[in-house]
Design a protein around this motif. Structure first.
Motif, PDB file in Angstrom:
ATOM      1  N   HIS A 155       0.825  -1.215   0.000  1.00 28.84           N
ATOM      2  CA  HIS A 155       0.000   0.000   0.000  1.00 28.84           C
ATOM      3  C   HIS A 155       0.859   1.265   0.000  1.00 28.84           C
ATOM      4  O   HIS A 155       0.351   2.356  -0.190  1.00 28.84           O
ATOM      5  N   ARG A 156       2.160   1.149   0.256  1.00 27.87           N
ATOM      6  CA  ARG A 156       3.064   2.306   0.243  1.00 27.87           C
ATOM      7  C   ARG A 156       3.734   2.507  -1.117  1.00 27.87           C
ATOM      8  O   ARG A 156       4.510   3.457  -1.284  1.00 27.87           O
ATOM      9  N   LEU A 215       6.960  -4.976  -5.307  1.00 31.89           N
ATOM     10  CA  LEU A 215       7.270  -4.928  -3.883  1.00 31.89           C
ATOM     11  C   LEU A 215       7.999  -3.612  -3.576  1.00 31.89           C
ATOM     12  O   LEU A 215       8.617  -3.009  -4.450  1.00 31.89           O
ATOM     13  N   PRO A 216       7.943  -3.174  -2.313  1.00 27.48           N
ATOM     14  CA  PRO A 216       8.585  -1.897  -1.971  1.00 27.48           C
ATOM     15  C   PRO A 216      10.058  -1.821  -2.375  1.00 27.48           C
ATOM     16  O   PRO A 216      10.544  -0.769  -2.770  1.00 27.48           O
ATOM     17  N   GLN A 217      10.775  -2.950  -2.297  1.00 31.71           N
ATOM     18  CA  GLN A 217      12.187  -2.913  -2.670  1.00 31.71           C
ATOM     19  C   GLN A 217      12.384  -2.633  -4.156  1.00 31.71           C
ATOM     20  O   GLN A 217      13.334  -1.956  -4.549  1.00 31.71           O
ATOM     21  N   LEU A 241       8.220   5.384  -2.939  1.00 31.13           N
ATOM     22  CA  LEU A 241       7.315   4.962  -1.865  1.00 31.13           C
ATOM     23  C   LEU A 241       6.625   6.178  -1.257  1.00 31.13           C
ATOM     24  O   LEU A 241       7.148   7.296  -1.275  1.00 31.13           O
ATOM     25  N   ASP A 242       5.471   5.927  -0.660  1.00 34.74           N
ATOM     26  CA  ASP A 242       4.762   6.927   0.147  1.00 34.74           C
ATOM     27  C   ASP A 242       5.322   6.849   1.563  1.00 34.74           C
ATOM     28  O   ASP A 242       5.134   5.852   2.259  1.00 34.74           O
ATOM     29  N   ALA A 243       6.029   7.884   1.987  1.00 33.88           N
ATOM     30  CA  ALA A 243       6.686   7.865   3.297  1.00 33.88           C
ATOM     31  C   ALA A 243       5.966   8.745   4.310  1.00 33.88           C
ATOM     32  O   ALA A 243       6.554   9.157   5.318  1.00 33.88           O
ATOM     33  N   PRO A 274      10.195   3.127   3.988  1.00 31.84           N
ATOM     34  CA  PRO A 274       9.775   4.515   3.786  1.00 31.84           C
ATOM     35  C   PRO A 274      10.510   5.434   4.764  1.00 31.84           C
ATOM     36  O   PRO A 274      10.610   5.131   5.958  1.00 31.84           O
ATOM     37  N   LEU A 275      11.040   6.554   4.243  1.00 32.59           N
ATOM     38  CA  LEU A 275      11.928   7.412   5.028  1.00 32.59           C
ATOM     39  C   LEU A 275      11.750   8.872   4.633  1.00 32.59           C
ATOM     40  O   LEU A 275      11.635   9.201   3.455  1.00 32.59           O
ATOM     41  N   VAL A 276      11.734   9.748   5.665  1.00 31.45           N
ATOM     42  CA  VAL A 276      11.753  11.192   5.447  1.00 31.45           C
ATOM     43  C   VAL A 276      12.873  11.774   6.301  1.00 31.45           C
ATOM     44  O   VAL A 276      13.002  11.433   7.482  1.00 31.45           O
ATOM     45  N   ILE A 277      13.705  12.632   5.710  1.00 34.72           N
ATOM     46  CA  ILE A 277      14.792  13.302   6.430  1.00 34.72           C
ATOM     47  C   ILE A 277      14.365  14.736   6.711  1.00 34.72           C
ATOM     48  O   ILE A 277      13.921  15.442   5.801  1.00 34.72           O
ATOM     49  N   THR A 278      14.513  15.183   7.976  1.00 36.42           N
ATOM     50  CA  THR A 278      14.024  16.523   8.324  1.00 36.42           C
ATOM     51  C   THR A 278      15.126  17.496   8.729  1.00 36.42           C
ATOM     52  O   THR A 278      14.854  18.673   8.957  1.00 36.42           O
ATOM     53  N   ASP A 279      16.371  17.038   8.849  1.00 39.46           N
ATOM     54  CA  ASP A 279      17.434  17.946   9.320  1.00 39.46           C
ATOM     55  C   ASP A 279      18.474  18.248   8.251  1.00 39.46           C
ATOM     56  O   ASP A 279      19.529  18.819   8.556  1.00 39.46           O
TER      57      ASP A 279
END
Lengths: 351, 351
Positions: free
Chosen positions: A13-14, A22-24, A29-31, A124-129
């Motif tokens: 679903h991502r 598959l996600p790989q 991807l939806d993170a 799934p990954l988001v970087i904020t810094d």
């Protein structure tokens, strides 16, 4: 913040693009941090890029910190995961569990400090810094952000009694000793305890596989290494019954070295991360025996045709990195075997 | 004409460049007709180039007969074997045994008409007729010349009761049914008869693997194919208990198709010669089960990381093309199973 619908334990679903893979295998991807009911949200502390990806990034960017930071941030923003588009590889991450979906089967609780044992290439990954604290010189990347674990993801709670860099290095290779132990036990069940040869026995996965083979009941463990220095390291560790020196890419030399130490082996474990080790592994293995290929440099066709070319009736395994209980088993080996810990500490920069 | 010295059953004594590697990995072999004591000299009648090599040659030369002949002759003159330098692959050959060294363990006699079951990529070869009879349009190349078999080479005497093109097509894939039968028997020994899924079941290796799975005691054989036409072919053959249609590169679709037919499978056999089938094979397989990858398009890393990525506790085998008795077993399957013969004849141009 819970997503609607049942979702998929595999994270299908991502997947945004292309649909159905598959996600790989996905490009993107939806993170987003809104959890499906069986997911876990992790506050990321550190990314551990895999060696092949790190090397590629350094060469492509020149290695300066701003360029390295920008490139990793760009990939993650574009793909929703840290999968190097050139190497296809990822790495792992550490962080603290922030939120657990009501249907998560992973047994985690908010506040647990964990390492992921599935690749960053599907996480799934988001970087904020902006990776502001990373100097670009280490594969270990201090990072602020969030990541998602699926129902069938795997994560290990970091143990309190071992230094974090040591635990990470052990968890990174923990599939190898677990599968080695299983295969050695199966071989011992079918007959006499097997002779086990480990190619690359003074490395991380190799040393743990040697320790695992002994614990699983090997008759003897032959460790093959490329240099005198590695031989000394391995001998000092006490993990191998016999230590031999040969170039793992030289089939005749490998076969002769293993034979001289009591081979051929009933079980051969390939932990050498360079291409061209298939022939030596095949020739070092007795008829009816098993080769486990852990090295990601293994060529499928070289192994398949190589065994046929010499009429070798052997079983060849693709080293599946997942065996139930692999993380705890590997950490216990390092606790119990001072020789294994010694090798890891000599090979872990921060260890 | 007997070479001096003991030689090596692997043919190492024939390797000219680079020294020390196996004949398959060598750039150049000594193809002179003087035999070492355990070798066999074959008068060549026909080369069977592998499909990947033939396609590359056609594209690189434009496909005209003179250019195709010249290119194959150039490669063989330069390398002492027919190994396509781009694809790395070879093929097999047929011919008549001309001379048998006194220490040969292969059980051949002068006059035997044989097919080699080791790749052309490791077989010393000299062409003497410039391939004058080859029109460049078929992988089957009429050829005059000689080839050498080593002590550990494998060859099969062509049976008198089957057309030669049919025998060749069967021998070309005979490792697959033999290993499938072995794995199915092992699974049946450990518990209930296994459900077996064959991806690409209407192809040559797939149809024989289906027949082998049934003979070895599978509870049921699920054949997966990509199209309605292939499904009709497979259904008519009677080789599968269930026939399902799905794109083998779509993991979720493969898993669902196999599940709907009584899966997941305890044994999954991958015979689809396109990249990207690893994920579907992993998802179609039950925990504790086994995937056998025969397709040379298999990616080692995709399989290894794919199983880890979904926490699949499965055994993944590199399909070793050599299993003792494989040639006779495969020929017997085709004799006993009209459905298998039917599929082969529909897929063998000259059959």
């Amino acid at each position: 913040m819970t997503g609607s619908g049942p979702g998929s334990p595999l994270g299908l679903h991502r997947v945004l693009d292309p649909a159905g893979v598959l996600p790989q295998a996905a490009w993107r991807l939806d993170a987003s941090p809104a959890l499906w009911p069986d997911e876990v949200l992790v506050r990321v502390e550190r990314l551990n890029l895999d060696a092949a990806s790190f090397r590629q990034l350094r060469e492509a960017t020149g290695g300066g910190a701003p360029a390295m930071r920008a490139e990793v941030c760009r990939i993650v923003a574009e793909r929703g995961k840290m999968q190097n588009p050139v190497t296809g590889s990822g790495g792992m991450l550490t962080g603290v569990v922030a939120e657990v979906g009501p249907d998560s089967p992973l047994g985690l609780a908010p506040g647990d400090r964990i390492a992921t044992l599935v690749s960053l290439s599907l996480t799934p990954l988001v970087i904020t810094d902006g990776l502001a604290r990373w100097d670009g010189r280490s594969e270990q990347v201090p990072c602020d952000g969030h990541a998602i674990l699926f129902g069938r993801s795997i994560a290990a709670v970091l143990p309190g009694d071992l230094p974090v860099p040591l635990s990470l290095a052990v968890l990174d290779v923990c599939g190898a000793p677990a599968l080695t132990a299983r295969v050695v036990r199966q071989a011992a069940t079918g007959g006499a305890p097997p002779v086990v040869a480990i190619l690359g026995a003074a490395g991380k996965s190799g040393s743990l596989s040697a320790a695992a083979a002994r614990e699983a009941g090997a008759r003897s463990v032959i460790g093959l290494v490329p240099t005198r220095a590695e031989a000394d390291l391995l001998t000092a560790s006490g993990l191998a019954d016999q230590v031999v020196i040969a170039d793992a890419r030289d089939p005749a030399a490998v076969a002769e070295a293993v034979r001289s130490a009591g081979g051929p082996a009933q079980v051969t474990v390939v932990c050498v991360d360079v291409p061209g080790c298939e022939g030596g592994a095949v020739l070092a293995t007795a008829d009816g025996g098993t080769v486990i290929f852990f090295s990601m440099a293994t060529s499928f066709s070289a192994a398949a045709l190589g065994a046929e070319g010499v009429a070798a009736d052997i079983t060849m395994l693709i080293g599946n990195r997942y065996v139930p209980g692999h993380a705890a088993f590997a950490l216990d080996l390092v606790r119990a075997e001072p020789g294994a810990r010694q090798i890891f500490e000599s090979r872990t920069v921060e260890g």
